[in-house]
Structures are given as structure tokens and as C-alpha cells.
Design an enzyme around this catalytic site. Structure first.
Site, PDB file in Angstrom:
ATOM      1  N   GLU A 161      -4.509  -6.231   2.974  1.00  0.00           N
ATOM      2  CA  GLU A 161      -3.434  -7.130   3.177  1.00  0.00           C
ATOM      3  C   GLU A 161      -2.761  -8.621   2.523  1.00  0.00           C
ATOM      4  O   GLU A 161      -2.534  -9.699   2.739  1.00  0.00           O
ATOM      5  CB  GLU A 161      -3.155  -7.573   5.070  1.00  0.00           C
ATOM      6  CG  GLU A 161      -2.652  -5.397   5.321  1.00  0.00           C
ATOM      7  CD  GLU A 161      -3.632  -4.759   5.073  1.00  0.00           C
ATOM      8  OE1 GLU A 161      -4.933  -5.032   5.070  1.00  0.00           O
ATOM      9  OE2 GLU A 161      -3.733  -3.990   5.188  1.00  0.00           O
ATOM     10  N   ASP A 167       1.138  -4.003  13.316  1.00  0.00           N
ATOM     11  CA  ASP A 167      -1.074  -4.312  13.488  1.00  0.00           C
ATOM     12  C   ASP A 167      -1.333  -5.447  11.941  1.00  0.00           C
ATOM     13  O   ASP A 167      -2.091  -6.250  12.765  1.00  0.00           O
ATOM     14  CB  ASP A 167      -1.585  -2.875  13.840  1.00  0.00           C
ATOM     15  CG  ASP A 167      -0.388  -2.730  15.162  1.00  0.00           C
ATOM     16  OD1 ASP A 167      -0.846  -2.315  16.118  1.00  0.00           O
ATOM     17  OD2 ASP A 167       0.291  -1.939  13.760  1.00  0.00           O
ATOM     18  N   PHE A 168      -1.367  -4.791  11.336  1.00  0.00           N
ATOM     19  CA  PHE A 168      -2.600  -5.284  10.218  1.00  0.00           C
ATOM     20  C   PHE A 168      -0.992  -7.041   9.083  1.00  0.00           C
ATOM     21  O   PHE A 168      -2.230  -7.376   8.418  1.00  0.00           O
ATOM     22  CB  PHE A 168      -1.792  -3.897   8.588  1.00  0.00           C
ATOM     23  CG  PHE A 168      -2.186  -3.135   9.011  1.00  0.00           C
ATOM     24  CD1 PHE A 168      -2.959  -2.423   9.681  1.00  0.00           C
ATOM     25  CD2 PHE A 168      -1.846  -2.099   7.999  1.00  0.00           C
ATOM     26  CE1 PHE A 168      -3.245  -0.833   9.962  1.00  0.00           C
ATOM     27  CE2 PHE A 168      -2.442  -0.379   7.927  1.00  0.00           C
ATOM     28  CZ  PHE A 168      -2.843  -0.470   9.380  1.00  0.00           C
ATOM     29  N   GLU A 197       0.843  -0.962  -0.257  1.00  0.00           N
ATOM     30  CA  GLU A 197       0.234  -0.437  -0.115  1.00  0.00           C
ATOM     31  C   GLU A 197       0.805   1.194  -0.021  1.00  0.00           C
ATOM     32  O   GLU A 197       1.662   1.587   0.894  1.00  0.00           O
ATOM     33  CB  GLU A 197      -1.089  -0.236   1.493  1.00  0.00           C
ATOM     34  CG  GLU A 197      -1.846  -1.032   1.466  1.00  0.00           C
ATOM     35  CD  GLU A 197      -2.029  -1.632   2.651  1.00  0.00           C
ATOM     36  OE1 GLU A 197      -2.304  -1.002   3.567  1.00  0.00           O
ATOM     37  OE2 GLU A 197      -2.746  -2.528   2.834  1.00  0.00           O
ATOM     38  N   HIS A 245      -2.052   0.746  15.915  1.00  0.00           N
ATOM     39  CA  HIS A 245      -1.204   0.970  14.922  1.00  0.00           C
ATOM     40  C   HIS A 245       0.749   0.971  16.010  1.00  0.00           C
ATOM     41  O   HIS A 245       1.273   1.565  15.721  1.00  0.00           O
ATOM     42  CB  HIS A 245      -1.142   2.506  14.011  1.00  0.00           C
ATOM     43  CG  HIS A 245      -2.139   2.510  12.996  1.00  0.00           C
ATOM     44  ND1 HIS A 245      -3.599   2.062  13.526  1.00  0.00           N
ATOM     45  CD2 HIS A 245      -2.166   2.711  12.072  1.00  0.00           C
ATOM     46  CE1 HIS A 245      -4.561   1.852  12.679  1.00  0.00           C
ATOM     47  NE2 HIS A 245      -3.585   2.097  11.634  1.00  0.00           N
ATOM     48  N   PHE A 279       1.831  -1.420   9.050  1.00  0.00           N
ATOM     49  CA  PHE A 279       1.957  -1.479  10.090  1.00  0.00           C
ATOM     50  C   PHE A 279       2.097  -2.176  10.439  1.00  0.00           C
ATOM     51  O   PHE A 279       0.727  -3.441   9.883  1.00  0.00           O
ATOM     52  CB  PHE A 279       0.701  -0.624  10.763  1.00  0.00           C
ATOM     53  CG  PHE A 279       0.474   1.270  10.678  1.00  0.00           C
ATOM     54  CD1 PHE A 279       1.149   1.283  11.692  1.00  0.00           C
ATOM     55  CD2 PHE A 279       0.300   1.403   9.390  1.00  0.00           C
ATOM     56  CE1 PHE A 279       1.212   2.575  11.573  1.00  0.00           C
ATOM     57  CE2 PHE A 279       0.262   3.182   9.800  1.00  0.00           C
ATOM     58  CZ  PHE A 279       0.627   3.650  10.792  1.00  0.00           C
TER      59      PHE A 279
END
Lengths: 329, 332
Positions: B67, B92-93, B36, B136, B90
Site C-alpha cells: 500500500e 482499512d488499508f 491490487e 475490512h 479496503f
């Protein structure tokens, strides 16, 4: 309607007979408790794998599903290595490490059956990306079920493939059920292919009990992909004769006998045999000879698998990683 | 400078990512970057800056915010012969992409009986300290290290970033390169030419006799600050940076434990079930008879990462907590 040669008809027939015999053979072995684990049989859906794979070259790639034996057989899979894998033997396609749900043959462009619904579709997008990156003219085709179109991975894959305009075909096998739940309970549309428009790709419905119809649609979609005109989605309406997994009736009626019998009357193999007889392409004797030949191939494969050793315990830890030259560990 | 010596210049952690990827891409056309905002924008942390200008749309690919499909794109391309670098913006993703990462990329080779190779590099950016809050800011390396088939590197400086990134991209296995947000602007001397730091080899950042601090990622810097303070009191800290978390360099860490007999392990991630728990177990197994005090673990408390700086400053481990931990294991 395109002009279908006699050779194509014979090819489609042979691919379907190989799938049917392999699956019925695997079902019998499962009943004898000779196959560990789950067994998702493809019987009834043969026309889809046969029609789609006949439209591909040996170099084109496919991704598959938990119901993946038929796809590998249709792509030219070796019965011996397949049966050995189903029996968990060291001589199997995956050395006994993958089993029915992870059967694969990269040399045939078969990038794996997959135990996670929908998960093969993003991988097919990656293969299609690589094809375009290398400008090698190859096409990727993703097999998936109607149920897979309800999972996020499919949506991401379809959208990305269309956004990047990749050489890929999305081949939906709509057998009407996600495991044991009918399609109408899990989506508010009747035709899965309605979803194609939302991604900006053409969608085509074909009779998934007719290998010729599947073949014709696949040829067109593959040609489109190969020409650089982007993805296509095909929905093949089909049916599985056995349960979601296994061969036993599990005692709970979730489909009516009438429904099952109605689909069996449209059996893809006997249907094609009748058509070929009518066209004078295949006599009853010719058909019998094909079945006998494949039966012998299956018998040999079962014998090979049963004679094959189980993997040694040491194999447990190999193939987790590719060992890198000069690596610290 | 002799002909065999390579020029060394001060480079930032960010440049160590973007510049190294550019160098690798120049020498291997099979390498491409996808993710991204990685294209003309250069990535939200600028770690891909300049790549699109040099290599264009074909090799630097902006993707949808997808993702699972980003990782799947990498898997399919890697298993058919390319060498993808895909970015999950991130850390987290990573959780959004977990099926493709853990069930597919990590296991394909094994499930296929060894037939597949998966030269896939996944880059991602973790860490707290920017008031980016609970979705994040996480450090989720322990989850990745738990998955057989993945390799995980966690560079603590620009020099290690370059060398580890080179190894990861050249590796025929799926690797995850964790960038840390607060390290992005840091810099140190980095050779211009490509060099590889082997995966699974820890770095003894500082030698000392009294206590070993095993520190992950940015915590290495915090450990150095703590060590300097402790040195004023005559306490000599040894600091070990594992650099790679999977495979983990047990030998170096255990050897240091046998030498100093007292251990503090520190990471930014939540302490419970963190990689520090694994380190502690390995040190106990390998050097139990050498330990003079219980191993002291430092990690984040068992709470999501908070937003307000007033809370976050208490959440993230720092030099003061490391100093206190060292004093605790030394009893002074």
C-alpha cells in the site's frame, strides 16, 4: 575502469566543493542561531551526490532524504534560493514553507528532500513509472541511507520497481549510522547491498569517498535503466563528519575520535584534488580558484538570504491546494 | 430527446466507477490505474472491470500488495505530470499507506512552496455490513479529512459517484474517493456522458421543515427510509448529503439548520471524533441562535467493527436509530 575525461573530473570536483562550502556555511550560520529548525549536514558524503548526479542528465529525477542539501547542490541547485529557504525567507526554494528537510526544485528533477526516512523511495518509483509510461528516456534515482533499508517503504519500493522493471537506480549512502546508532546494531548484514539480490536486481558496492568510483557505478546503472534493463542498487560506503544533525558535539561519544579521523584522512575532495594534481588536470592554484569562486557564490547567497523578507502571514494558507478554476472553494 | 440532451440509463454504483474511469481514460492518456487485482481481475469489488481488456498492461497496472508503494507510485507519477488513479482495496488499508498519504501526497505542494501539483486520485472501499470484521469494514474518513492537502468525497449513489469521480480525477490535488460496500449493487439513473459534480457542494436530497438530517454515504439511504416513516406521523425531514467531506459545505448545512432548527447528523464511522463532531461544531458556530434542541449525533459505538451478524447489526447505524434520533430532537 572506464575512461574518465578531464572535464568529468573537474565537474565532480566542482560539485563536491559546492556541497562542502554550502554545508560548512550553513553550519556556521546554525552556530550563530541564524537557521531555525534541524540541520542535517552532508559534509563527508559529497562524493556520493556528486558522482551520482554527474551520471544523470538535468531531466532525470532524484528523490532525496532528510540530509538533502548535497543532493540538490549536486543536481545544480541555486545557492541563493537554498540559503534563503534554510533561513525561512520568502525568496527560498519553498517560500519558507519547507525548510532544510523539504528543499526541492522540480525544474531540476529534484523531487524533494524528505523528513521521513525511506519515504522518498516509493516516490522515485512513481517518477520512474511515469518515465517509462511516457517512454521519455528519463531515469529516476533514489538517494537513501543504510537506515532506510530497514523501513517498510523501502522494501515495497524496491520490490515494486523490480516487479515492474522500472528505469530506476537505488543509491544507498551507507554512512554506518542510523542517527546515533551504529549499523551493526540495526541489521545483521555488513553490506546493505546484499538486500538487492532479494529483489532481483544487481547490487554494487563502491567507495563512497571516491567520486570517480561512484560516478562509474552510477553511469553503468543509469545506462542499464535507460536501456530498459531495470533497477540497480548501489551501496556507497561513506561517512558523515558531523553529527546526525547540527554541528555541535552533543556531549555523548557514540563514535570514536580515531574512527572520525580515519575517515577524514580519506576525504573525498582532497583525495580527488591529489589525484587530479597527479594527472596534471588541476594545479594547486586551479583548486584554490574553484574554492574561492564557490566561496564568493556562498557569500552572495548568504547576503541574499539575509536581505530577503520573511514570508507574510497571509502565505500561511496559500499552496495547501492548487486552486481549481471554477471550484466551489 | 433533443440533440443537447444526453442519454440517461439505469447504472449501478460499480458501473459508475468502472465506466466513468474508462470514459476519462479514453479522453486523457495521462490517466492510468494501479492497485491490487485491478488488472484482468477487475478489482475485488469489480469496480475496475473491463479496464484492462480495453487499455492493457500499460494503463491498468496490477501491483504487489504494497500500500505504501501504491500511493508512492501515484505521488511520483503525479508530481512528474501523469494523472494516476490508485486503489487501496479496503479503506482499512489506508492506515497501512498513511505516511505516503498524509506526510507525502497531502503535503508535497505546501512543503515545496506551491511548486508541485498532485493530480492523484486514491479510490478505496469502506463500510460495514458484510461480516468482514474489524480490519475490512471501517469508515475512516475523519482521519483523512483531518489532513490539510487532501480532499475527500463520499458518494451515496451512482449518480454522485460518477460526477464526483470526474471532478476528483480532473482535480490537480490529491483526492480520496470512498466507495461503500453495501452501495456497490445499488443503481439509479445516470447520464451516459461525462459530467462533473463540483467538490465541496452538498446536495439537499429531500426538503422538509421540521428537522435536518445530515447523512454521510450509505446513511443517506437509511435517512430516506426513516424520513418516510416519520412522514406518516406528519414529521417532515430535510436530508442533506454533504457528498464531499473535505472541503465541507458548511453554508448549505448551516442554512438548513437555520431553516429547520433541529439537527441529526449520522455517519457509519465511530461517533467519537467522527466527521459528525466537526459538523456539529460548525452548525453550532453558524446557527447556534437558531437551534431549538441539542444536535443529535449518530455513529457507531466506540468498539472495533464486530464479525458476527448478531453483533454487527447493532453496530452499524440504521433507519431505526435515525428515526429515534429525530423523535428525540423533536420531543415527540
Amino acid at each position: 575502469m572506464m575512461d574518465i575525461s578531464d572535464d568529468v573530473l573537474r565537474d565532480l570536483h566542482r560539485r563536491m566543493v559546492r556541497i562542502r562550502q554550502f554545508e560548512e556555511g550553513a553550519g556556521k550560520l546554525a552556530e550563530q542561531a541564524k537557521l531555525p529548525g534541524f540541520l542535517h549536514l552532508y559534509v563527508g558524503e559529497e562524493a556520493v551526490a556528486a558522482g551520482a548526479c554527474a551520471a544523470l542528465t538535468d531531466e532525470d529525477q532524484i528523490t532525496s532524504t532528510h540530509r538533502g542539501h548535497g543532493h540538490l547542490v549536486a543536481k545544480g541547485g541555486d545557492f541563493r534560493r537554498m540559503m534563503a529557504e534554510l533561513m525561512g525567507r520568502a525568496t527560498g526554494y519553498c517560500k519558507g514553507k519547507g525548510g532544510s528537510m523539504h528543499i526541492s526544485d522540480l525544474s531540476l528533477g529534484m523531487l524533494g528532500a524528505n523528513g521521513i526516512v525511506g519515504a522518498g523511495t516509493p516516490i522515485a518509483v512513481g517518477a520512474a513509472f511515469a518515465n517509462r509510461y511516457r517512454d521519455n528516456g528519463k531515469v529516476a534515482l533514489a538517494f537513501f541511507g543504510d537506515g532506510a533499508t530497514n523501513i517498510g517503504a523501502f522494501h515495497e519500493a524496491a520490490n515494486m520497481a523490480c516487479a515492474l522493471h522500472l528505469p530506476i537506480v537505488f543509491m544507498c549512502e551507507n554512512n554506518g549510522y542510523g542517527e546515533f546508532t551504529p549499523r551493526e546494531k540495526t541489521m545483521a548484514i555488513t553490506d546493505v547491498v546484499d538486500r538487492a539480490a532479494g529483489y532481483g536486481m544487481p547490487g554494487v558496492i563502491v567507495d563512497g569517498m571516491d567520486a570517480v568510483a561512484v560516478y562509474e557505478a552510477a553511469v553503468e546503472a543509469v545506462a542499464r535503466a535507460r536501456a530498459g534493463d531495470g533497477p540497480t542498487m548501489i551501496e556507497a560506503k561513506t561517512y558523515r563528519y558531523y553529527n546526525h544533525h547540527g554541528v555541535q558535539n552533543m556531549g555523548v561519544q557514540y563514535r570514536t575520535d580515531d574512527e572520525i579521523e580515519a575517515w577524514k584522512k580519506r576525504d573525498p575532495i582532497s583525495g580527488l584534488e591529489a589525484r587530479m594534481a597527479e594527472l596534471g588536470v588541476m594545479s594547486a592554484d586551479d583548486a584554490t580558484a574553484v574554492w574561492a569562486e564557490v566561496e564568493a557564490e556562498l557569500g552572495d547567497a548568504v547576503q541574499f538570504a539575509e536581505d530577503s523578507p520573511f514570508p507574510e502571514p497571509e502565505a500561511l494558507l496559500s499552496d495547501v491546494y492548487t486552486v481549481m478554476e471554477g471550484a466551489a472553494r | 430527446m433533443t440533440a443537447t440532451e444526453t442519454a440517461v440509463g439505469e447504472k449501478s454504483y460499480v458501473e459508475a466507477v468502472s465506466g466513468t474511469i474508462a470514459q476519462l481514460m479514453r479522453e486523457d492518456d495521462d490517466i492510468f490505474v494501479a492497485g491490487e487485482d485491478v488488472g484482468a481481475f477487475g478489482g475485488v469489488f469489480s469496480t475496475f472491470l473491463g479496464l484492462h481488456a480495453e487499455f492493457g498492461d500499460r494503463r491498468v497496472v496490477d501491483t504487489p500488495i504494497s500500500e505504501q508503494a501504491i500511493v508512492g507510485l501515484g505521488i511520483g507519477a503525479a508530481v512528474t505530470g501523469l494523472r494516476p488513479i490508485v486503489d487501496l482495496m479496503f479503506m482499512d488499508f489506508v492506515l497501512v499507506a498513511m505516511d505516503q498519504l498524509a506526510n507525502q501526497a497531502a503535503k508535497l505542494k505546501y512543503m515545496f512552496g506551491g511548486e508541485a501539483t498532485m493530480p492523484l486520485t486514491i479510490t478505496t472501499t469502506g463500510g460495514a455490513g458484510l461480516s468482514a470484521a474489524a480490519q475490512h469494514s471501517q469508515s475512516l474518513e475523519a482521519i483523512l479529512c483531518h489532513i490539510p492537502g487532501l480532499k475527500v468525497v463520499f458518494p451515496s449513489n451512482a449518480y454522485d459517484m460518477k460526477g464526483l469521480l470526474v471532478s476528483c480525477v480532473r482535480e490537480d490535488n490529491p483526492t480520496v474517493v470512498v466507495k461503500n460496500k453495501l452501495l456497490l449493487g445499488t443503481s439509479c439513473p445516470v447520464p451516459d456522458d461525462l459530467y462533473a459534480i463540483p467538490l465541496g457542494v452538498a446536495d439537499v436530497v429531500k426538503e422538509g421543515r421540521d428537522v435536518t438530517i445530515v447523512a454521510v454515504g450509505r446513511m443517506v439511504n437509511e435517512a430516506l427510509v426513516a424520513a418516510e416513516k416519520l412522514a406518516a406521523d406528519g414529521i417532515e425531514c430535510e436530508i442533506v448529503d454533504p457528498r464531499t467531506l473535505q472541503p465541507f459545505d458548511t453554508d448549505t448545512v448551516v442554512a438548513s439548520a437555520k431553516k429547520t432548527n433541529r439537527i441529526v447528523v449520522v455517519h457509519e464511522a465511530v461517533q467519537f471524533g467522527g466527521i459528525g463532531a466537526e459538523m456539529t461544531a460548525q452548525i453550532t458556530e453558524g446557527a447556534f441562535d437558531y437551534l431549538d434542541a441539542p444536535i443529535h449525533r449518530i455513529g457507531a459505538p466506540f468498539a472495533p467493527v464486530p464479525f458476527s451478524p448478531a453483533l454487527e447489526q447493532h453496530y452499524v447505524p440504521n433507519a431505526a436509530k435515525i428515526e429515534a434520533g429525530v423523535r428525540q430532537v423533536l420531543g415527540r
